[in-house]
Design a protein around this motif. Structure first.
Motif, mmCIF file in Angstrom:
data_model
loop_
_atom_site.group_PDB
_atom_site.id
_atom_site.type_symbol
_atom_site.label_atom_id
_atom_site.label_comp_id
_atom_site.label_asym_id
_atom_site.label_seq_id
_atom_site.Cartn_x
_atom_site.Cartn_y
_atom_site.Cartn_z
ATOM 1 N N ILE A 62 4.934 43.816 7.017
ATOM 2 C CA ILE A 62 5.763 42.632 6.623
ATOM 3 C C ILE A 62 5.966 42.804 5.120
ATOM 4 O O ILE A 62 7.134 42.838 4.563
ATOM 5 N N ALA A 92 0.937 36.431 -0.364
ATOM 6 C CA ALA A 92 0.211 35.604 0.591
ATOM 7 C C ALA A 92 -0.072 34.021 -0.303
ATOM 8 O O ALA A 92 -0.015 33.136 0.229
ATOM 9 N N HIS A 93 -0.175 34.170 -1.564
ATOM 10 C CA HIS A 93 -0.519 33.179 -2.314
ATOM 11 C C HIS A 93 0.749 32.117 -2.665
ATOM 12 O O HIS A 93 0.933 30.902 -2.500
ATOM 13 N N ILE A 105 3.343 31.818 -0.723
ATOM 14 C CA ILE A 105 4.151 31.272 0.375
ATOM 15 C C ILE A 105 3.530 29.747 0.515
ATOM 16 O O ILE A 105 4.366 28.811 0.806
ATOM 17 N N ARG A 106 2.545 29.393 -0.122
ATOM 18 C CA ARG A 106 1.835 27.914 -0.494
ATOM 19 C C ARG A 106 2.935 27.268 -1.228
ATOM 20 O O ARG A 106 2.894 25.920 -1.245
ATOM 21 N N LYS A 108 5.733 26.378 0.994
ATOM 22 C CA LYS A 108 5.457 25.809 2.128
ATOM 23 C C LYS A 108 6.151 26.452 3.287
ATOM 24 O O LYS A 108 6.335 25.915 4.253
ATOM 25 N N GLY A 109 6.656 27.682 3.027
ATOM 26 C CA GLY A 109 7.401 28.414 4.010
ATOM 27 C C GLY A 109 8.754 28.034 4.225
ATOM 28 O O GLY A 109 9.545 28.243 5.239
ATOM 29 N N TYR A 110 9.279 27.060 3.198
ATOM 30 C CA TYR A 110 10.620 26.844 3.390
ATOM 31 C C TYR A 110 11.852 27.880 2.584
ATOM 32 O O TYR A 110 12.628 27.512 2.802
ATOM 33 N N LEU A 134 12.627 31.706 3.034
ATOM 34 C CA LEU A 134 12.401 32.486 4.075
ATOM 35 C C LEU A 134 12.124 33.856 3.191
ATOM 36 O O LEU A 134 11.629 34.957 3.933
ATOM 37 N N ASN A 139 10.142 34.894 0.905
ATOM 38 C CA ASN A 139 8.811 34.522 0.200
ATOM 39 C C ASN A 139 8.408 35.841 -0.728
ATOM 40 O O ASN A 139 8.104 35.745 -1.998
ATOM 41 N N ILE A 140 8.707 36.851 -0.122
ATOM 42 C CA ILE A 140 8.220 37.974 -0.888
ATOM 43 C C ILE A 140 9.211 38.254 -2.197
ATOM 44 O O ILE A 140 8.620 38.727 -3.124
ATOM 45 N N ARG A 179 11.247 27.284 9.613
ATOM 46 C CA ARG A 179 10.289 27.496 8.690
ATOM 47 C C ARG A 179 9.438 28.405 8.992
ATOM 48 O O ARG A 179 9.090 28.894 10.110
ATOM 49 N N ALA A 180 9.040 29.398 7.844
ATOM 50 C CA ALA A 180 7.984 30.432 8.369
ATOM 51 C C ALA A 180 6.836 30.058 8.956
ATOM 52 O O ALA A 180 6.398 28.733 8.390
ATOM 53 N N VAL A 181 6.226 30.444 9.909
ATOM 54 C CA VAL A 181 6.443 31.944 10.161
ATOM 55 C C VAL A 181 7.277 31.476 11.791
ATOM 56 O O VAL A 181 6.496 31.392 12.629
ATOM 57 N N GLU A 215 10.776 14.737 1.401
ATOM 58 C CA GLU A 215 9.883 14.241 2.288
ATOM 59 C C GLU A 215 9.762 12.781 1.891
ATOM 60 O O GLU A 215 9.380 11.947 2.862
ATOM 61 N N TYR A 274 0.622 38.065 6.340
ATOM 62 C CA TYR A 274 1.714 37.318 5.766
ATOM 63 C C TYR A 274 1.610 35.751 5.539
ATOM 64 O O TYR A 274 1.791 35.358 4.675
ATOM 65 N N LEU A 317 -0.175 29.266 5.199
ATOM 66 C CA LEU A 317 0.530 28.301 5.687
ATOM 67 C C LEU A 317 -0.178 27.282 6.581
ATOM 68 O O LEU A 317 0.115 26.277 6.717
#
Lengths: 425, 116
Positions: free
Chosen positions: A130, A176-177, A179-180, A183-185, A187, A189-190, A263-265, A413, B71, B75
């Motif tokens: 990915i 990987a870092h 994405i936090r 929070k995956g909102y 899409l 991310n990379i 939301r990811a994934v 939120e 990936y 999360l």
């Protein structure tokens, strides 16, 4: 015939799309024109926004798109990678950005970097697939160091290749870092991770070497609007028809998919099935066409990249319910901007109307009004993130979307405490 | 065991605890056993709804995907709605649900694929 269709369905029609693009390349231009245009593409600095339609012409651009797709399809087949939602999204994103920034020359060093990272971590290369597919959004740094700095080739080529390999090497850990952070909102991310790296490169090149990164400006060509519009309609129709051929009652599955936040994934292929995902991909293509038609946006390489990316993410988080609200928010500023600033809305804003769907999960989670607001904030922010990252990150909207999501999600939120929660059905 | 694997195991424990609390379980036990390459998570809950167990089984028993794991594993533990088991499902190899009167024992297993 049925066996062929089943094979194509298993690969989400990607080989068929490659063939359509490859055939189109040779139907528009002569062999010599494609050769000359392709050389121009390979030698272009490729920073945002370098429209290959302007640099190389339609035939050479389609040839570039088709060959990059082919290489990646072969790589996926050799490594026996399953055609999941993110892989499909990655392939169509690669195809899209091969209209304005990616070519065979500037993507390979980054792949080598990721391969070395996998080797160093004693992990299979395919487990980073990915990241591999999305990583080439930062490929302009390779082209820029070789062709854009004015350095002699014996300095520029090693510099480009080494920086490309380094970028690939650090990207898996960085993405990987990051994405936090949102929070995956987001899409893309990379794209966000690469924006941070690009910001570092831009700062170094400007401060240490005194380069003006924006000297190349924006080059676009709208000369092939109708050809690309027809191509989009054909591709969207192919996907929708394939979904219906696979399952005549496929639309019964759509309401469930439309309830997903995205939301990811969110792998729609895995969770909802190939048939309805193909329909969704086609519908997202048609929605893109409706927006650009209503807003009178003419298709150039960057806009085509946006359309293909939106379609690709139709398998990985985007659907009409979560995408249209953020697109409306972005469209609002696209229309208002000339009135407020006195300048016509540029290509950056035009593509943001499509790429704003990076934050579609915000609308999916918080609803239409919050989605519209988020879309508006996103499009206002994108010109500034472009300046930060110097144009090396082709996914500038992904970079902006990371900040938008990180900023708005905690606020939303807080404002909307009693978000309706999905119950186990 | 590789540090990355330890981080993932910790996140799985957090996600499972969060999931059970979100679904209103006030009493539950979550036991973890690490055996060489395989880690087991054994959950005991009282009076679970059948629909919940079925959905857990459906979401988690899907095939593990290493590409998505590398990936999106970060999360884990940030659950925003009750239905979000998708990421967890990508990190678990097997799920066994044993239903007893008024109780269920759910055993999840994960094989480490990371070399030291």
């Amino acid at each position: 015939m049925k066996t062929l269709y089943l094979k194509l369905k298993g690969r989400m029609m990607m080989p068929a799309i490659f063939l359509i693009l490859f055939a189109m390349a040779f139907s528009f231009d002569s062999l010599s024109a494609i050769y000359e245009g392709y050389l121009n593409i390979l030698q272009s600095p490729s920073v945002l926004i370098s429209d290959y339609l302007e640099i190389g012409g339609l035939g050479a651009t389609l040839f570039n798109v088709a060959t990059i797709m082919l290489i990646n399809i072969i790589m996926l087949n050799r490594l026996k990678v399953k055609m999941s939602g993110p892989i499909f999204a990655g392939l169509l994103t690669i195809a899209g950005f091969s209209f304005f920034g990616k070519n065979i020359f500037n993507t390979i060093p980054i792949y080598i970097g990721i391969y070395l990272y996998a080797y160093y971590q004693k992990l299979e290369f395919k487990s980073f697939m990915i990241v591999v597919l999305f990583s080439t959004g930062i490929s302009p740094i390779v082209s820029y160091l070789i062709f854009g700095t004015g350095w002699p080739f014996y300095i520029g080529v090693p510099a480009g290749v080494i920086v490309g390999i380094f970028t690939g090497f650090v990207l898996p850990a960085l993405s990987a870092h990051t994405i936090r952070f949102h929070k995956g909102y987001n899409l893309y991310n990379i794209g966000f991770a690469m924006g941070i790296l690009s910001m570092l490169y831009a700062a170094m090149l400007t401060t240490l070497f005194g380069f003006d990164l924006f000297v190349f400006g924006t080059t676009t060509s709208e000369a092939y609007h109708y050809e690309l519009l027809i191509l989009t309609l054909v591709l969207s129709s192919v996907f929708i028809a394939s979904g219906f051929i696979a399952n005549r009652k496929v639309l019964r599955k759509y309401p469930k998919l439309l309830k997903r936040t995205g939301r990811a994934v969110s792998d729609f292929i895995r969770d909802e099935g190939r048939d309805i995902t193909m329909v969704n991909v086609g519908v997202m293509g048609l929605i893109s066409v409706i927006f650009i038609t209503v807003l009178r946006i003419e298709i150039n390489g960057a806009v085509m990249g946006g359309i293909l990316t939106v379609m690709g993410f139709g398998a990985f988080g985007k659907h009409p319910v979560n995408s249209v609200p953020v697109m409306l928010g972005a469209a609002f500023w696209f229309l208002l901007s000339p009135v407020v600033t006195g300048d016509p809305a540029g290509v950056g804003l035009a593509i943001a109307v499509l790429f704003v769907t990076a934050i579609a999960p915000i609308a999916g989670r918080f609803g239409v009004l919050f989605g519209i607001f988020a879309g508006f904030v996103h499009i206002v922010l994108t010109p500034f993130t472009y300046v930060f990252q110097g144009g090396f990150d082709l996914y500038n909207n992904g970079f902006a979307a990371g900040f938008v999501a990180a900023l708005l999600v905690p606020v939303f939120e807080f404002l909307k405490k009693n978000v309706p929660e999905e119950e186990m059905e | 065991m590789k540090n990355l694997e330890l981080k993932i195991l910790t996140k799985i424990i957090r996600e499972l605890s969060h999931f059970l609390l979100v679904h209103g379980f006030k009493t539950f036990s979550l036991e973890t056993k690490v055996e060489d390459k395989v880690t087991y998570f054994v959950i005991s809950i009282d009076q679970p709804k059948k629909a919940l167990l079925d959905k857990m089984n459906e979401r988690i028993s899907r095939e593990r995907e290493l590409e998505v794991e590398t990936y999106g594993w970060e999360l884990l533990g940030d659950m925003d709605d009750k239905n979000e088991l998708d990421v967890l499902g990508l990190l678990i190899d097997d799920i066994v649900i044993e239903e007893k009167p008024n109780q269920a024992v759910i055993t999840l297993s994960r094989v480490s694929r990371y070399k030291d």
